[in-house]
Design a protein around this motif. Structure first.
Motif, PDB file in Angstrom:
ATOM      1  N   ARG A 930       0.827  -1.204   0.000  1.00  0.00           N
ATOM      2  CA  ARG A 930       0.000   0.000   0.000  1.00  0.00           C
ATOM      3  C   ARG A 930       0.859   1.251   0.000  1.00  0.00           C
ATOM      4  O   ARG A 930       0.592   2.212  -0.720  1.00  0.00           O
ATOM      5  CB  ARG A 930      -0.921  -0.008   1.217  1.00  0.00           C
ATOM      6  N   VAL A 931       1.904   1.246   0.811  1.00  0.00           N
ATOM      7  CA  VAL A 931       2.796   2.407   0.868  1.00  0.00           C
ATOM      8  C   VAL A 931       3.498   2.602  -0.463  1.00  0.00           C
ATOM      9  O   VAL A 931       3.561   3.722  -1.004  1.00  0.00           O
ATOM     10  CB  VAL A 931       3.816   2.234   2.014  1.00  0.00           C
ATOM     11  N   PHE A 932       4.005   1.512  -1.024  1.00  0.00           N
ATOM     12  CA  PHE A 932       4.750   1.618  -2.278  1.00  0.00           C
ATOM     13  C   PHE A 932       3.840   2.062  -3.424  1.00  0.00           C
ATOM     14  O   PHE A 932       4.220   2.901  -4.243  1.00  0.00           O
ATOM     15  CB  PHE A 932       5.400   0.263  -2.597  1.00  0.00           C
ATOM     16  N   GLN A 933       2.644   1.519  -3.492  1.00  0.00           N
ATOM     17  CA  GLN A 933       1.717   1.904  -4.551  1.00  0.00           C
ATOM     18  C   GLN A 933       1.254   3.345  -4.394  1.00  0.00           C
ATOM     19  O   GLN A 933       1.029   4.036  -5.397  1.00  0.00           O
ATOM     20  CB  GLN A 933       0.512   0.956  -4.558  1.00  0.00           C
ATOM     21  N   SER A 934       1.120   3.813  -3.175  1.00  0.00           N
ATOM     22  CA  SER A 934       0.745   5.220  -2.961  1.00  0.00           C
ATOM     23  C   SER A 934       1.840   6.152  -3.456  1.00  0.00           C
ATOM     24  O   SER A 934       1.558   7.214  -4.046  1.00  0.00           O
ATOM     25  CB  SER A 934       0.468   5.471  -1.474  1.00  0.00           C
ATOM     26  N   ILE A 935       3.090   5.771  -3.241  1.00  0.00           N
ATOM     27  CA  ILE A 935       4.196   6.592  -3.734  1.00  0.00           C
ATOM     28  C   ILE A 935       4.212   6.598  -5.255  1.00  0.00           C
ATOM     29  O   ILE A 935       4.412   7.658  -5.884  1.00  0.00           O
ATOM     30  CB  ILE A 935       5.530   6.078  -3.156  1.00  0.00           C
ATOM     31  N   LEU A 936       3.997   5.437  -5.874  1.00  0.00           N
ATOM     32  CA  LEU A 936       3.958   5.391  -7.339  1.00  0.00           C
ATOM     33  C   LEU A 936       2.803   6.218  -7.892  1.00  0.00           C
ATOM     34  O   LEU A 936       2.940   6.885  -8.922  1.00  0.00           O
ATOM     35  CB  LEU A 936       3.827   3.945  -7.802  1.00  0.00           C
ATOM     36  N   GLN A 937       1.677   6.209  -7.199  1.00  0.00           N
ATOM     37  CA  GLN A 937       0.543   7.026  -7.627  1.00  0.00           C
ATOM     38  C   GLN A 937       0.891   8.513  -7.540  1.00  0.00           C
ATOM     39  O   GLN A 937       0.520   9.300  -8.405  1.00  0.00           O
ATOM     40  CB  GLN A 937      -0.674   6.702  -6.757  1.00  0.00           C
ATOM     41  N   GLY A 938       1.605   8.885  -6.489  1.00  0.00           N
ATOM     42  CA  GLY A 938       2.020  10.280  -6.369  1.00  0.00           C
ATOM     43  C   GLY A 938       3.005  10.687  -7.442  1.00  0.00           C
ATOM     44  O   GLY A 938       2.960  11.823  -7.944  1.00  0.00           O
ATOM     45  N   LEU A 939       3.890   9.759  -7.826  1.00  0.00           N
ATOM     46  CA  LEU A 939       4.846  10.083  -8.878  1.00  0.00           C
ATOM     47  C   LEU A 939       4.181  10.246 -10.237  1.00  0.00           C
ATOM     48  O   LEU A 939       4.719  10.922 -11.114  1.00  0.00           O
ATOM     49  CB  LEU A 939       5.926   8.999  -8.949  1.00  0.00           C
ATOM     50  N   GLN A 940       3.029   9.622 -10.423  1.00  0.00           N
ATOM     51  CA  GLN A 940       2.285   9.854 -11.662  1.00  0.00           C
ATOM     52  C   GLN A 940       1.764  11.279 -11.732  1.00  0.00           C
ATOM     53  O   GLN A 940       1.655  11.863 -12.814  1.00  0.00           O
ATOM     54  CB  GLN A 940       1.106   8.864 -11.756  1.00  0.00           C
ATOM     55  N   ILE A 941       1.438  11.858 -10.562  1.00  0.00           N
ATOM     56  CA  ILE A 941       0.910  13.232 -10.524  1.00  0.00           C
ATOM     57  C   ILE A 941       2.046  14.244 -10.425  1.00  0.00           C
ATOM     58  O   ILE A 941       2.033  15.277 -11.102  1.00  0.00           O
ATOM     59  CB  ILE A 941      -0.061  13.391  -9.339  1.00  0.00           C
ATOM     60  N   TYR A 942       3.039  13.966  -9.582  1.00  0.00           N
ATOM     61  CA  TYR A 942       4.161  14.886  -9.362  1.00  0.00           C
ATOM     62  C   TYR A 942       5.475  14.154  -9.676  1.00  0.00           C
ATOM     63  O   TYR A 942       6.208  13.746  -8.765  1.00  0.00           O
ATOM     64  CB  TYR A 942       4.177  15.396  -7.916  1.00  0.00           C
ATOM     65  N   PRO A 943       5.785  13.944 -10.946  1.00  0.00           N
ATOM     66  CA  PRO A 943       6.972  13.136 -11.287  1.00  0.00           C
ATOM     67  C   PRO A 943       8.292  13.841 -10.997  1.00  0.00           C
ATOM     68  O   PRO A 943       9.334  13.188 -11.036  1.00  0.00           O
ATOM     69  CB  PRO A 943       6.803  12.896 -12.791  1.00  0.00           C
ATOM     70  N   TYR A 944       8.279  15.141 -10.712  1.00  0.00           N
ATOM     71  CA  TYR A 944       9.525  15.876 -10.488  1.00  0.00           C
ATOM     72  C   TYR A 944       9.689  16.289  -9.035  1.00  0.00           C
ATOM     73  O   TYR A 944      10.465  17.185  -8.724  1.00  0.00           O
ATOM     74  CB  TYR A 944       9.544  17.124 -11.379  1.00  0.00           C
ATOM     75  N   ASN A 945       8.959  15.649  -8.133  1.00  0.00           N
ATOM     76  CA  ASN A 945       8.993  15.998  -6.720  1.00  0.00           C
ATOM     77  C   ASN A 945      10.155  15.289  -6.041  1.00  0.00           C
ATOM     78  O   ASN A 945      10.171  14.054  -5.961  1.00  0.00           O
ATOM     79  CB  ASN A 945       7.666  15.599  -6.061  1.00  0.00           C
ATOM     80  N   PRO A 946      11.146  16.004  -5.518  1.00  0.00           N
ATOM     81  CA  PRO A 946      12.295  15.334  -4.882  1.00  0.00           C
ATOM     82  C   PRO A 946      11.913  14.544  -3.640  1.00  0.00           C
ATOM     83  O   PRO A 946      12.504  13.487  -3.383  1.00  0.00           O
ATOM     84  CB  PRO A 946      13.234  16.503  -4.542  1.00  0.00           C
ATOM     85  N   LYS A 947      10.943  15.033  -2.871  1.00  0.00           N
ATOM     86  CA  LYS A 947      10.530  14.314  -1.664  1.00  0.00           C
ATOM     87  C   LYS A 947       9.945  12.949  -2.021  1.00  0.00           C
ATOM     88  O   LYS A 947      10.245  11.941  -1.363  1.00  0.00           O
ATOM     89  CB  LYS A 947       9.498  15.139  -0.897  1.00  0.00           C
ATOM     90  N   LEU A 948       9.112  12.908  -3.052  1.00  0.00           N
ATOM     91  CA  LEU A 948       8.508  11.639  -3.453  1.00  0.00           C
ATOM     92  C   LEU A 948       9.549  10.683  -4.021  1.00  0.00           C
ATOM     93  O   LEU A 948       9.494   9.468  -3.776  1.00  0.00           O
ATOM     94  CB  LEU A 948       7.406  11.887  -4.478  1.00  0.00           C
ATOM     95  N   LEU A 949      10.493  11.205  -4.771  1.00  0.00           N
ATOM     96  CA  LEU A 949      11.535  10.346  -5.325  1.00  0.00           C
ATOM     97  C   LEU A 949      12.413   9.762  -4.221  1.00  0.00           C
ATOM     98  O   LEU A 949      12.812   8.591  -4.286  1.00  0.00           O
ATOM     99  CB  LEU A 949      12.380  11.140  -6.321  1.00  0.00           C
TER     100      LEU A 949
END
Length: 1099
Positions: A930-949
């Motif tokens: 769940r945690v990993f998929q939530s991060i991948l979902q966020g990267l689809q919306i904010y692919p250039y976010n350093p915190k998410l990466l």
């Protein structure tokens, strides 16, 4: 059955031969075949087109093959009968091998009897059935016998024993691979044999033209004029096989350009179409044509920021034509055009909301263009000019006097301020242009009053000197520093004195043992000298970024010898004050240097963007500037030369997690790039930032983001970049001074309390928070709208600064604080654990407050205080009901916003970062998937976010295997490439000590991207990796030359080559590189002879 069928086939063949013999007897014979022969050349018979169509319709017996080939044959027939009928007939006669030497063919009269036509039809019908039976009975479709040939072809090419008389022939065999319809698809295909150049001299152009025509029927390429120009040369033909045909990529590019041109005609204002069209032009046209096309488009769309940005990128990356002055001129044109567009929109008024949004967007684009100019000047070595541009624009836009002036009158008034050498933004004692002008007017009125009083009293008032007239000539003369008194201005005397000065300089240098002529001719043959030169150049760049005022550059007392002594002593690095005296003149920024880049800003969003990007430019901490999907953020990241502190913090987290998992000490990007600024320079920069932000707070009062940036800058300045620790909080004095000016600024209290807690003063921080929250009810209602931020900060401070022993106590304090916010009760200092009814009221209160946000969030009106309320409700549920309930509050909040609006909101991006932070904290209790998929979902919306990466790599190291992480990185880099993605992918591989082939491939794919090939930081990392980690100096040398070709403006990139490749570059190559840097007009502060002079002066 098979025998009977074969027998019937033999009988039909015999009958067919008899009918053919009878037909030959009926037709008159001729020695030469006629051009209208329907048997050999059915395609070229103009009088039998109808018969040809009938034959062609019966040619393919398979009923599933529905293509009417008569259309193709008719087009071929019509083309050849109009132009080259006779020549083609001769050519076909030569190619076909005759069945017998004495066999002849005669014309069939078009007016033949009906009986003869009936016989022909019967014969055709029989031959048709015959071919059909043969195809059905044959067990091998690839057995090419005479009956499977196309009518009109007497023999296959493979059956010919003799060499064809022509250098090309017609391959009429069927396509062996085309079995889509259960039968072979047979068409004549032209085959060409490679010819030697010696065999081409006797060919006639007409035959080549006919070959071109034959191919063009299938190609669609009938541009014969282009072919004529290529082939004609002095009456002779020069031909190469297939040279007349354009490559497939070129044909595709032409089609793409034609489609885009048509699309832009129908949609002339579509920005994406215009950018795609110009990118396609860039792949085809040369530089001159491309610039002309850009100019034409920019004239039509002068107010489009994105078009200007792309055009400036193209101009800036052209190595062959790059010069700093030329690029600077283009920036001036861009700023002038965008400023004029803002003026046009402003004159139209704010009748509609759309017009107001258009003005905001154009002004934001204007600010981005200006910041790009400052970054370009800084990276080219003109740091003083970049700083002066920021100072001038902030004064001109934020602190202009409240007078109704035209733009030209405003510029003239600002010129007076700039030339008077008053304290500017960031300097000690700066007041702002408007306040300075008021004080100047007050002083002028005082002087007038004093003069009038003295005149009324009469009497002698003492000697006085007339003020100097500071015109342009005076300014130029003021900067000469020659110390020579010009008497009556006699021109001949000036020339004599100049000659005398030159002679004295040469004489003095010879006395010092320096032969001027000899030194000018000699070359530096030691690479160590160039290494020291580059180190000195970097040192001066890091220290000389602040412009100096003209009043400092006063003439040197004494005569020529004093000036020469000062100039020569300035060459010695052990005496910085004297060296600065010689370099002061180059660090003075005149009004003429900045006047064409100034513009006015009317909207508050653009002015705040200017200040925010100024703080980010000089390394200040700015918590939330803009969404990472915004073009301003992406342009800033693309133009990075060094990594910012916030990105470095995220990369350090990656290195810690990867190294802890692999138990290795890998490299990181910080080690590759090093530190670009020393402590002293960074300290002075923080002081400059502190002064500027404090002054800007007068234009943006009660802006907690600016207040936080000011306190952080004060902290870094007072601690001298953590070189020593202080007993008290370094920013306490500044915070108290700001609070003294505005005691109702509650958010400033919260920022100050967090600073005290960060330095361990938790009790003092609690007192500040308690005082601020207790005084909320006494404040006006408009000041109470931000209280959710204050409650959230207080609760997070309690949870983040507690030890393991006091965790329960801190949790109870946090629940008490949040329950006061949820229930709406007046805040009271924590005494005991909250009761159950109080928790219930708080939970219901949070639900009601969130329900009221639905309408505003659906409209896209999302503010910081509403996001803070969601975070506070989530934290409250987390502490009272569990982590699942807390995370569910945030997920429900995301459902209140349309998906399209999430990607452009900085507030929602902050909320998503908070959401991931909560998931990471409870990673062990939640499902890892769940945690990993939530991060991948966020990267689809904010692919250039350093915190998410950073979170993606941290959780990915725990949840999945490295190869899956690499695949996900590759997918993101392919679909949404950016500098941030490549940097984090490289950091992951470097931290794990990954394969060098993998790292090398990542670098190559990054710099091969058209959008990233002019990114300086990628080239610097690539060069440092090959030189320092892989230790492949030959590869590093190649990369260096590719890098300076792609980014010729980056002085730091050039100097990296001097420092990292000093063992492989020769002294001559280094000397040539320095000359190229001068030709490109990069600002070089050190002369190589200064380094040589140091060796001679030192014992």
């Amino acid at each position: 059955m098979l025998k009977s069928r074969r027998a019937r086939q033999v009988e039909m063949e015999a009958k067919q031969n008899e009918e053919e013999a009878e037909g030959e007897k009926l037709s008159p014979s001729s020695k030469q075949p006629s051009s209208s022969s329907s048997f050999l050349f059915p395609l070229l018979n103009p009088s039998s087109q109808h018969e040809s169509r009938e034959k062609q319709s019966q040619w393919l017996s398979n009923t599933s093959f529905t293509i009417d080939l008569s259309i193709v044959n008719q087009s071929i027939s019509s083309q050849y009968e109009d132009e080259y009928e006779d020549d083609e007939l001769e050519q076909e006669e030569e190619e076909v091998v005759p069945l017998s030497s004495n066999q002849t063919y005669s014309l069939l009269n078009s007016s033949s009897s009906s009986e003869e036509e009936d016989k022909r039809r019967k014969k055709k019908k029989k031959s048709k059935h015959k071919r059909k039976r043969e195809r059905v009975e044959s067990s091998d479709y690839f057995n090419y016998n005479a009956s499977s040939r196309k009518r009109g072809v007497k023999a296959w090419e493979e059956d010919l024993d003799t060499k064809p008389s022509k250098d090309y022939y017609f391959d009429s065999r069927g396509d062996r691979d085309n079995l889509a319809f259960g039968s072979l698809y047979r068409m004549d295909v032209a085959r060409y044999k490679p010819l030697k150049p010696s065999e081409l001299c006797g060919l006639h152009f007409q035959s080549l033209y006919k070959r071109k025509n034959w191919d063009s029927l299938w190609d669609g390429d009938q541009d014969t004029d282009v072919l004529d120009d290529k082939l004609r040369s002095g009456g002779r033909i020069k031909f190469q096989v297939s040279s007349h045909r354009k490559p497939l990529g070129c044909r595709r590019l032409e089609k793409k350009i034609s489609i885009l041109e048509k699309a832009t005609e129908l949609n002339p204002d579509n920005e994406d179409l215009l950018l795609s069209l110009m990118k396609a032009y860039q792949s085809r046209d040369n530089r001159e044509v491309l610039i002309e096309r850009w100019e034409k488009i920019l004239v039509q769309h002068s107010g489009n920021y994105m078009l200007w940005r792309e055009f400036l990128r193209v101009i800036q990356g052209d190595f062959s034509r790059f010069k700093v002055s030329e690029v600077r001129k283009m920036y001036a044109h861009a700023i002038e055009a965008l400023s004029a567009a803002c003026g046009r929109l402003s004159r139209q008024g704010h009748q509609t909301a759309k017009l107001g949004r258009d003005i905001i967007q154009v002004e934001l684009g204007l600010v981005d263009t200006f910041v790009s100019l400052c970054r370009f000047e800084w990276q080219s070595g003109y740091q003083e000019l970049a700083t002066a541009l920021f100072q001038a624009e902030i004064e001109f836009s934020l602190f202009s006097p409240s007078l109704l002036l035209t733009e030209q009158s405003k510029l003239r008034l600002f010129e007076h301020f700039w030339n008077e050498n008053g304290s500017r933004v960031g300097e000690d004692g700066a007041l702002g242009w408007s306040v300075w002008l008021e004080k100047e007017e007050e002083n002028r009125q005082k002087v007038i009053i004093e003069d009038s009083i003295q005149e009324s009293q009469g009497g002698w008032t003492g000697w006085s000197e007339p003020p100097l007239v500071k015109d342009e000539t005076g300014r130029k003369a003021e900067g000469l520093m020659d110390g020579v008194a010009v008497g009556n201005g006699v021109e001949e005397n000036l020339e004599d004195e100049a000659i005398q000065q030159d002679d004295d300089v040469e004489l003095l240098l010879r006395k010092m043992g320096i032969d001027v002529d000899k030194e000018a001719e000699c070359e530096v043959k030691d690479t160590a000298v160039w290494t020291r030169w580059s180190e000195e150049e970097l040192s001066r760049d890091s220290g000389q970024w602040m412009p100096i005022l003209r009043k400092i550059c006063s003439p040197v007392p004494g005569g020529l010898e004093d000036y020469l002594t000062l100039a020569l002593s300035s060459l010695v690095p052990d005496d910085p004050p004297d060296r600065e005296g010689e370099e002061q003149i180059l660090r003075v920024i005149l009004f003429e240097d900045i006047s064409e880049f100034l513009f006015s800003l009317s909207c508050e969003e653009a002015r705040l963007s200017l200040v925010s990007q100024f703080i980010d430019f000089f390394g200040g901490k700015f918590s939330r500037w803009v969404c990472t999907n915004n073009s301003s953020w992406m342009a800033k990241i693309l133009s990075l030369e060094t990594l910012s502190d916030s990105i470095l913090d995220d990369i350090r987290k990656i290195n810690e997690s990867t190294q802890a998992q692999s138990n290795s000490n890998g490299f990181n990007l910080t080690c590759l790039l090093g530190n670009s600024l020393d402590i002293t320079s960074r300290t002075n920069m923080m002081k400059f930032l502190r002064n500027t932000i404090c002054l800007c707070l007068t234009a943006f009062p009660r802006n907690y983001i600016l207040e936080e940036a000011a306190l952080v800058s004060e902290e870094l300045y007072m601690t001298k970049m953590n070189s020593f620790t202080c007993s008290a909080t370094p920013s306490r004095t500044l915070a108290k001074r700001l609070l003294k000016n505005d005691r109702q600024d509650l958010l400033l209290c919260g920022v100050y309390a967090q600073t005290e807690a960060a330095f361990g003063n938790l009790d003092l921080a609690r007192k500040v928070f308690d005082m601020a929250l207790s005084s909320i009810t006494d404040l006006p209602s408009d000041l109470q709208s931000n209280i959710s931020l204050l409650y959230l900060w207080y609760a997070e401070m309690e949870l983040s600064n507690c030890s393991d022993e006091g965790l329960e106590s801190s949790s109870l304090r946090a629940v008490h604080i949040l329950s006061c916010l949820g229930s709406g009760d007046k805040y009271s200092v924590f005494k005991c654990q909250p009761s159950s009814p109080q928790l219930l009221r708080a939970r219901q209160g949070f639900k009601e407050q969130i329900r009221t946000l639905r309408a505003t969030w659906a409209r896209g009106d999302i503010k910081d205080e509403s996001v803070a309320l969601i975070c506070a409700a989530s934290l409250f549920e987390d502490l009272t009901s569990g982590e699942a309930s807390g995370v569910g509050v945030i997920e429900e909040a995301f459902s209140m916003v349309l998906p399209g609006r999430r990607s452009q909101s900085s507030q929602l991006e902050f909320l998503f970062n908070y959401y991931i932070k909560r998931l990471q904290k409870h990673y062990e209790r939640l499902k890892p998937s769940r945690v990993f998929q939530s991060i991948l979902q966020g990267l689809q919306i904010y692919p250039y976010n350093p915190k998410l990466l950073a979170a993606f790599i941290e959780i990915g190291c725990l949840y999945t295997v490295p190869n899956k992480l690499r695949l996900i990185f590759d997918e993101f880099c392919h679909t949404k490439p950016s500098v941030i993605l490549w940097l984090f992918a490289l950091s992951y591989e470097l931290g794990k000590e990954g394969s060098r082939h993998r790292i090398h491939a990542l670098f190559e794919r990054a710099v091969a991207d058209d959008r990233l090939q002019d990114c300086v930081i990628l080239w610097r990392c690539y060069l440092a990796y090959e030189a320092d980690v892989a230790c492949n100096l030959s590869a590093a040398r190649r990369i260096f030359f590719r890098a300076i070709n792609a980014c010729p403006w980056s002085k730091k990139l050039w100097l990296d080559g001097f420092l990292k490749l000093n063992s492989i570059l020769t002294a001559k190559e280094m000397s040539d590189l320095q000359e190229v840097m001068r030709d490109k007009e990069l600002n070089l502060r050190t002369d190589i002879y200064e380094i040589l002079l140091q060796d001679e002066i030192k014992p």
